[in-house]
Write a protein that holds these residues in place. Structure first.
Motif, PDB file in Angstrom:
ATOM      1  N   VAL A  14     -18.784   3.327 -43.858  1.00 42.05           N
ATOM      2  CA  VAL A  14     -20.145   2.915 -44.159  1.00 42.05           C
ATOM      3  C   VAL A  14     -21.083   4.066 -43.810  1.00 42.05           C
ATOM      4  CG1 VAL A  14     -21.948   1.244 -43.592  1.00 42.05           C
ATOM      5  CG2 VAL A  14     -19.555   0.525 -43.683  1.00 42.05           C
ATOM      6  N   PRO A  15     -21.923   4.482 -44.740  1.00 41.07           N
ATOM      7  CA  PRO A  15     -22.817   5.605 -44.440  1.00 41.07           C
ATOM      8  C   PRO A  15     -23.792   5.246 -43.328  1.00 41.07           C
ATOM      9  CG  PRO A  15     -23.341   4.623 -46.580  1.00 41.07           C
ATOM     10  CD  PRO A  15     -22.110   3.940 -46.074  1.00 41.07           C
ATOM     11  N   ASP A  16     -24.215   6.288 -42.622  1.00 43.30           N
ATOM     12  CA  ASP A  16     -25.185   6.076 -41.540  1.00 43.30           C
ATOM     13  C   ASP A  16     -26.452   5.442 -42.088  1.00 43.30           C
ATOM     14  OD1 ASP A  16     -23.488   7.176 -39.695  1.00 43.30           O
ATOM     15  OD2 ASP A  16     -24.326   9.198 -39.896  1.00 43.30           O
ATOM     16  N   HIS A  17     -26.993   4.557 -41.275  1.00 41.41           N
ATOM     17  CA  HIS A  17     -28.262   3.925 -41.646  1.00 41.41           C
ATOM     18  C   HIS A  17     -29.351   4.984 -41.630  1.00 41.41           C
ATOM     19  CE1 HIS A  17     -31.717   1.228 -41.354  1.00 41.41           C
ATOM     20  NE2 HIS A  17     -30.913   0.336 -41.924  1.00 41.41           N
ATOM     21  N   PRO A  18     -30.274   4.960 -42.563  1.00 30.53           N
ATOM     22  CA  PRO A  18     -31.299   6.015 -42.608  1.00 30.53           C
ATOM     23  C   PRO A  18     -32.173   6.073 -41.356  1.00 30.53           C
ATOM     24  CG  PRO A  18     -31.705   4.323 -44.291  1.00 30.53           C
ATOM     25  CD  PRO A  18     -30.407   4.005 -43.641  1.00 30.53           C
ATOM     26  N   GLY A  23     -27.813  12.347 -33.099  1.00 27.59           N
ATOM     27  CA  GLY A  23     -27.186  12.370 -31.785  1.00 27.59           C
ATOM     28  C   GLY A  23     -26.863  10.999 -31.233  1.00 27.59           C
ATOM     29  N   SER A  24     -27.219   9.922 -31.952  1.00 26.85           N
ATOM     30  CA  SER A  24     -26.901   8.591 -31.449  1.00 26.85           C
ATOM     31  C   SER A  24     -25.409   8.320 -31.631  1.00 26.85           C
ATOM     32  CB  SER A  24     -27.728   7.527 -32.154  1.00 26.85           C
ATOM     33  OG  SER A  24     -27.392   7.469 -33.521  1.00 26.85           O
ATOM     34  N   VAL A  25     -24.881   7.455 -30.781  1.00 20.87           N
ATOM     35  CA  VAL A  25     -23.455   7.174 -30.762  1.00 20.87           C
ATOM     36  C   VAL A  25     -23.242   5.746 -31.243  1.00 20.87           C
ATOM     37  CG1 VAL A  25     -21.431   7.041 -29.281  1.00 20.87           C
ATOM     38  CG2 VAL A  25     -23.180   8.742 -28.828  1.00 20.87           C
ATOM     39  N   ASP A  26     -22.143   5.543 -31.966  1.00 21.13           N
ATOM     40  CA  ASP A  26     -21.770   4.208 -32.402  1.00 21.13           C
ATOM     41  C   ASP A  26     -21.613   3.314 -31.173  1.00 21.13           C
ATOM     42  OD1 ASP A  26     -20.669   1.941 -33.515  1.00 21.13           O
ATOM     43  OD2 ASP A  26     -19.143   3.007 -34.664  1.00 21.13           O
ATOM     44  N   ALA A  27     -22.160   2.129 -31.229  1.00 21.74           N
ATOM     45  CA  ALA A  27     -22.141   1.222 -30.080  1.00 21.74           C
ATOM     46  C   ALA A  27     -20.721   0.870 -29.652  1.00 21.74           C
ATOM     47  CB  ALA A  27     -22.918  -0.047 -30.412  1.00 21.74           C
ATOM     48  N   ARG A  28     -19.777   0.854 -30.575  1.00 24.75           N
ATOM     49  CA  ARG A  28     -18.394   0.522 -30.213  1.00 24.75           C
ATOM     50  C   ARG A  28     -17.825   1.525 -29.215  1.00 24.75           C
ATOM     51  NH1 ARG A  28     -16.097   0.265 -36.137  1.00 24.75           N
ATOM     52  NH2 ARG A  28     -17.532   2.014 -36.190  1.00 24.75           N
ATOM     53  N   PHE A  29     -18.133   2.804 -29.408  1.00 20.42           N
ATOM     54  CA  PHE A  29     -17.630   3.830 -28.494  1.00 20.42           C
ATOM     55  C   PHE A  29     -18.317   3.744 -27.135  1.00 20.42           C
ATOM     56  CE2 PHE A  29     -17.029   5.816 -32.743  1.00 20.42           C
ATOM     57  CZ  PHE A  29     -15.654   5.717 -32.752  1.00 20.42           C
ATOM     58  N   THR A  30     -19.610   3.465 -27.157  1.00 19.04           N
ATOM     59  CA  THR A  30     -20.350   3.321 -25.907  1.00 19.04           C
ATOM     60  C   THR A  30     -19.828   2.132 -25.108  1.00 19.04           C
ATOM     61  OG1 THR A  30     -22.300   4.256 -26.961  1.00 19.04           O
ATOM     62  CG2 THR A  30     -22.655   3.033 -24.935  1.00 19.04           C
ATOM     63  N   LEU A  31     -19.597   1.019 -25.786  1.00 17.73           N
ATOM     64  CA  LEU A  31     -19.093  -0.166 -25.095  1.00 17.73           C
ATOM     65  C   LEU A  31     -17.659   0.033 -24.607  1.00 17.73           C
ATOM     66  CD1 LEU A  31     -20.609  -2.910 -27.402  1.00 17.73           C
ATOM     67  CD2 LEU A  31     -21.366  -2.251 -25.116  1.00 17.73           C
ATOM     68  N   ALA A  32     -16.843   0.763 -25.364  1.00 20.19           N
ATOM     69  CA  ALA A  32     -15.479   1.061 -24.912  1.00 20.19           C
ATOM     70  C   ALA A  32     -15.513   1.926 -23.652  1.00 20.19           C
ATOM     71  CB  ALA A  32     -14.699   1.763 -26.019  1.00 20.19           C
ATOM     72  N   ALA A  33     -16.420   2.893 -23.611  1.00 21.45           N
ATOM     73  CA  ALA A  33     -16.557   3.731 -22.407  1.00 21.45           C
ATOM     74  C   ALA A  33     -17.013   2.891 -21.219  1.00 21.45           C
ATOM     75  CB  ALA A  33     -17.534   4.873 -22.672  1.00 21.45           C
ATOM     76  N   GLU A  34     -17.893   1.926 -21.470  1.00 20.17           N
ATOM     77  CA  GLU A  34     -18.343   1.036 -20.402  1.00 20.17           C
ATOM     78  C   GLU A  34     -17.199   0.183 -19.870  1.00 20.17           C
ATOM     79  OE1 GLU A  34     -21.684  -1.723 -20.852  1.00 20.17           O
ATOM     80  OE2 GLU A  34     -22.845   0.016 -21.507  1.00 20.17           O
ATOM     81  N   ARG A  35     -16.399  -0.372 -20.773  1.00 28.89           N
ATOM     82  CA  ARG A  35     -15.252  -1.172 -20.332  1.00 28.89           C
ATOM     83  C   ARG A  35     -14.279  -0.338 -19.505  1.00 28.89           C
ATOM     84  NH1 ARG A  35     -15.757  -3.004 -25.598  1.00 28.89           N
ATOM     85  NH2 ARG A  35     -14.016  -1.696 -26.302  1.00 28.89           N
ATOM     86  N   THR A  36     -14.113   0.910 -19.900  1.00 27.62           N
ATOM     87  CA  THR A  36     -13.201   1.785 -19.169  1.00 27.62           C
ATOM     88  C   THR A  36     -13.717   2.061 -17.760  1.00 27.62           C
ATOM     89  OG1 THR A  36     -12.494   2.797 -21.239  1.00 27.62           O
ATOM     90  CG2 THR A  36     -12.031   4.016 -19.220  1.00 27.62           C
TER      91      THR A  36
END
Length: 130
Positions: A14-18, A23-36
């Motif tokens: 899915v293309p990035d939202h305009p 530099g923003s990060v996909d929330a899935r990666f941020t939440l995975a880092a938090e769980r870790t």
């Protein structure tokens, strides 16, 4: 027509939202880092609790001095685990945001080595109490 024209798009395609900020990060990666990092802290809390239990709950386990040494070592190990987890979380979030390299495995191998040493020490102390 190419092979890519026939491919079914995946969720990641899915293309990035305009309105997405650079530099923003996909929330899935941020939440995975938090769980870790939370799993690092759960492990640290377990090590601290184990250290306190060795010092105060196991009266028949070896001598008081050896219980204190093992207990203090486990509490220190738990503290080091929490610090290592926090540092790795910060390095990971910075790498995700800035595109740099992910943190290496050195802290994990250091903690595995320490846990192995403490485990052998605990077995030796346990055998001495017989």
């Amino acid at each position: 027509m190419t092979v890519d024209d026939w491919r079914v798009p995946a969720a990641d395609d899915v293309p990035d939202h305009p309105n997405t900020l650079p530099g923003s990060v996909d929330a899935r990666f941020t939440l995975a880092a938090e769980r870790t990092v939370l799993s690092w802290f759960r492990t640290a809390l377990g090590l601290v609790a184990a250290g306190l239990a060795v010092m105060h709950v196991l009266p028949d386990y070896s001598t008081q001095t050896s219980r204190d040494i093992l207990g203090i070592a486990l509490v220190a190990f738990g503290t080091a685990t929490a610090v290592a987890g926090g540092l790795r979380w910060r390095q990971t979030t910075n790498a995700l945001r800035d595109g740099g390299p992910m943190p290496g495995p050195l802290p994990i191998w250091a903690l595995i080595s320490l846990l192995t040493v403490f485990s052998v020490f605990a077995v030796i102390l346990g055998l001495q109490s017989r």
